[in-house]
Structures are given as C-alpha cells and as structure tokens.
Motif scaffolding. Structure first.
Motif, PDB file in Angstrom:
ATOM      1  N   UNK A  70       0.792  -1.237   0.000  1.00 35.03           N
ATOM      2  CA  UNK A  70       0.000   0.000   0.000  1.00 35.03           C
ATOM      3  C   UNK A  70       0.826   1.290   0.000  1.00 35.03           C
ATOM      4  N   UNK A  71       1.876   1.353   0.800  1.00 33.79           N
ATOM      5  CA  UNK A  71       2.679   2.582   0.855  1.00 33.79           C
ATOM      6  C   UNK A  71       3.345   2.869  -0.481  1.00 33.79           C
ATOM      7  N   UNK A  72       3.782   1.831  -1.172  1.00 36.13           N
ATOM      8  CA  UNK A  72       4.419   2.023  -2.476  1.00 36.13           C
ATOM      9  C   UNK A  72       3.380   2.228  -3.578  1.00 36.13           C
ATOM     10  N   UNK A  73       2.227   1.621  -3.420  1.00 41.59           N
ATOM     11  CA  UNK A  73       1.172   1.749  -4.428  1.00 41.59           C
ATOM     12  C   UNK A  73       0.691   3.197  -4.533  1.00 41.59           C
ATOM     13  N   UNK A  74       0.815   3.946  -3.450  1.00 45.99           N
ATOM     14  CA  UNK A  74       0.399   5.353  -3.476  1.00 45.99           C
ATOM     15  C   UNK A  74       1.306   6.197  -4.369  1.00 45.99           C
ATOM     16  N   UNK A  75       2.551   5.791  -4.543  1.00 44.71           N
ATOM     17  CA  UNK A  75       3.485   6.597  -5.351  1.00 44.71           C
ATOM     18  C   UNK A  75       3.008   6.801  -6.783  1.00 44.71           C
ATOM     19  N   UNK A  76       2.628   5.739  -7.503  1.00 45.14           N
ATOM     20  CA  UNK A  76       2.152   5.999  -8.859  1.00 45.14           C
ATOM     21  C   UNK A  76       0.835   6.769  -8.896  1.00 45.14           C
TER      22      UNK A  76
ATOM     23  N   UNK B 275      -2.581   1.047 -10.148  1.00 43.69           N
ATOM     24  CA  UNK B 275      -2.733   1.483  -8.759  1.00 43.69           C
ATOM     25  C   UNK B 275      -4.138   2.026  -8.514  1.00 43.69           C
ATOM     26  N   UNK B 276      -4.683   2.776  -9.455  1.00 44.42           N
ATOM     27  CA  UNK B 276      -6.068   3.277  -9.311  1.00 44.42           C
ATOM     28  C   UNK B 276      -7.053   2.109  -9.311  1.00 44.42           C
ATOM     29  N   UNK B 277      -6.835   1.125 -10.182  1.00 42.55           N
ATOM     30  CA  UNK B 277      -7.727  -0.027 -10.262  1.00 42.55           C
ATOM     31  C   UNK B 277      -7.720  -0.801  -8.949  1.00 42.55           C
ATOM     32  N   UNK B 278      -6.509  -1.025  -8.397  1.00 45.49           N
ATOM     33  CA  UNK B 278      -6.389  -1.763  -7.133  1.00 45.49           C
ATOM     34  C   UNK B 278      -7.040  -0.948  -6.005  1.00 45.49           C
ATOM     35  N   UNK B 279      -6.779   0.345  -5.955  1.00 44.52           N
ATOM     36  CA  UNK B 279      -7.351   1.189  -4.903  1.00 44.52           C
ATOM     37  C   UNK B 279      -8.872   1.208  -4.950  1.00 44.52           C
ATOM     38  N   UNK B 280      -9.440   1.153  -6.140  1.00 43.45           N
ATOM     39  CA  UNK B 280     -10.906   1.165  -6.278  1.00 43.45           C
ATOM     40  C   UNK B 280     -11.534  -0.142  -5.798  1.00 43.45           C
ATOM     41  N   UNK B 281     -10.780  -1.221  -5.756  1.00 49.38           N
ATOM     42  CA  UNK B 281     -11.315  -2.519  -5.377  1.00 49.38           C
ATOM     43  C   UNK B 281     -10.995  -2.921  -3.951  1.00 49.38           C
ATOM     44  N   UNK B 282     -10.160  -2.156  -3.291  1.00 48.17           N
ATOM     45  CA  UNK B 282      -9.783  -2.471  -1.907  1.00 48.17           C
ATOM     46  C   UNK B 282     -10.325  -1.382  -0.991  1.00 48.17           C
ATOM     47  N   UNK B 283     -10.818  -1.782   0.169  1.00 47.57           N
ATOM     48  CA  UNK B 283     -11.348  -0.773   1.098  1.00 47.57           C
ATOM     49  C   UNK B 283     -10.250   0.092   1.692  1.00 47.57           C
TER      50      UNK B 283
END
Length: 190
Positions: A60-66, A182-190
């Motif tokens: 999660x912390x790295x996923x925020x970078x992109x 990263x946007x796709x993953x963020x939209x599917x995870x709470x």
C-alpha cells in the motif's frame, strides 16, 4: 531540434525513428535485433522489472506513489502510447542510437571507459524531455545515466540491443501502466 519543430506525438515518433535509422545507417549501427541471446536476457530482465512493479503495487505505501504521478499520455490514448509511441518512438529509436550504434563505436574508441561515456550521453539526451515534462532535470539525468549503465551492460553481456530494448520497454510501459493499475487496485480495496 525536435522540440523546435513542435510536432504532434505521431510526428515526433516518426521523426525519432527516421533519425535513429539515419544515425544507425551513417555510423554503421550493429544492433543485432534477432539475437536469441538478446531475447533471453531481455525477457529475463523485463520479467524482473514487471515483478518489481508487481511488488510495488502490492504494498500500500508504495502503491500510493504511482497514484501521485500525473498520468502522462500526451495527445493520445493510453493504448496508443503503450503500443506505439513507447516501443517505437522511444525504445526502438533510443536503443538503435545508443546501444545499437553509439555503444559499439565508443567500445572501439574508448575501451574501458566506454560504458560510462555512453551512459552519460544517454542521461544528457534526456535533459530536454525532462524540461518539457516539468521533471527535475538533475534527477532525470542521474536516473537515465544509471539506466544507461544497465542497458549498456545488457548489450555487452548479450551482444545485442534487443536485451536492453526489452528491459527499456518494460520500464517505460510499466511506468505508464502503474498509475492505472494502482487506481484499479485502490478502487477494489477498502
């Protein structure tokens, strides 16, 4: 010269390929595109790059970078950017010029300092693109110089520009796809 022409993206892609072909022709480019060893090294290197993107996207912390990086798809769709402009206008053109032509010339002329000279030249090549994108020039030059060292090592190890081209493609295409993923993953995870 290219920025002064103010060409649209498709025109820049054509101009890059024409320049690369002319440069390779004039200076005796030796890319050896169809090298089996180049494909093996390139596919292995590209797999490592994509694995790195996968790990980064899973944390999660790295996923925020992109997510913080503005998606740069100028004047075209993401599909066209990834399917045409990155592989042809950037990767093919740059690898034909640098690893396919310049690096062998520098190897012949400079011997052991050639890898560093070629990498620095590759880094300096990215000054104007960094300015145009609003990126920090020093950071861009340093990063692309390091990439140039790696790409040059791959070319020397495999004997082909195919290996660095495949890794270069993985880095650039992955960088274009990472914000979308990263946007796709963020939209599917709470």
């Amino acid at each position: 010269m290219l920025p002064a022409l103010e060409l649209p993206i498709r025109g820049r892609t054509v101009a890059n390929v024409v320049f690369a072909a002319g440069y390779a022709g004039v200076f005796g480019g030796r890319p050896k595109w169809l090298s089996a060893t180049g494909f093996r090294w390139g596919i292995g290197g590209a797999a490592l790059v994509f694995a790195g993107y996968g790990v980064a996207l899973s944390i999660p912390a790295l996923r925020r970078l992109p997510l913080e990086v503005a998606e740069r798809v100028p004047e075209t769709s993401t599909l066209e950017w990834i399917a045409l402009h990155i592989p042809v206008g950037t990767v093919l053109a740059e690898e034909a010029v640098f690893r396919g032509t310049l690096d062998p010339l520098l190897d012949d002329a400079l011997g052991p300092v050639a890898p560093v000279a070629g990498a620095i030249d590759f880094g300096l090549w990215h000054i104007e693109p960094a300015r145009a994108a609003g990126d920090p020039v020093a950071v861009t030059v340093a990063a692309t110089t390091l990439a140039g060292l790696g790409f040059g090592w791959l070319r020397r190890r495999s004997g082909s520009a195919t290996a660095p081209a495949l890794v270069h493609l993985a880095i650039n295409a992955g960088g274009a796809l990472a914000p979308i993923a990263a946007r796709w993953i963020a939209a599917r995870r709470p």
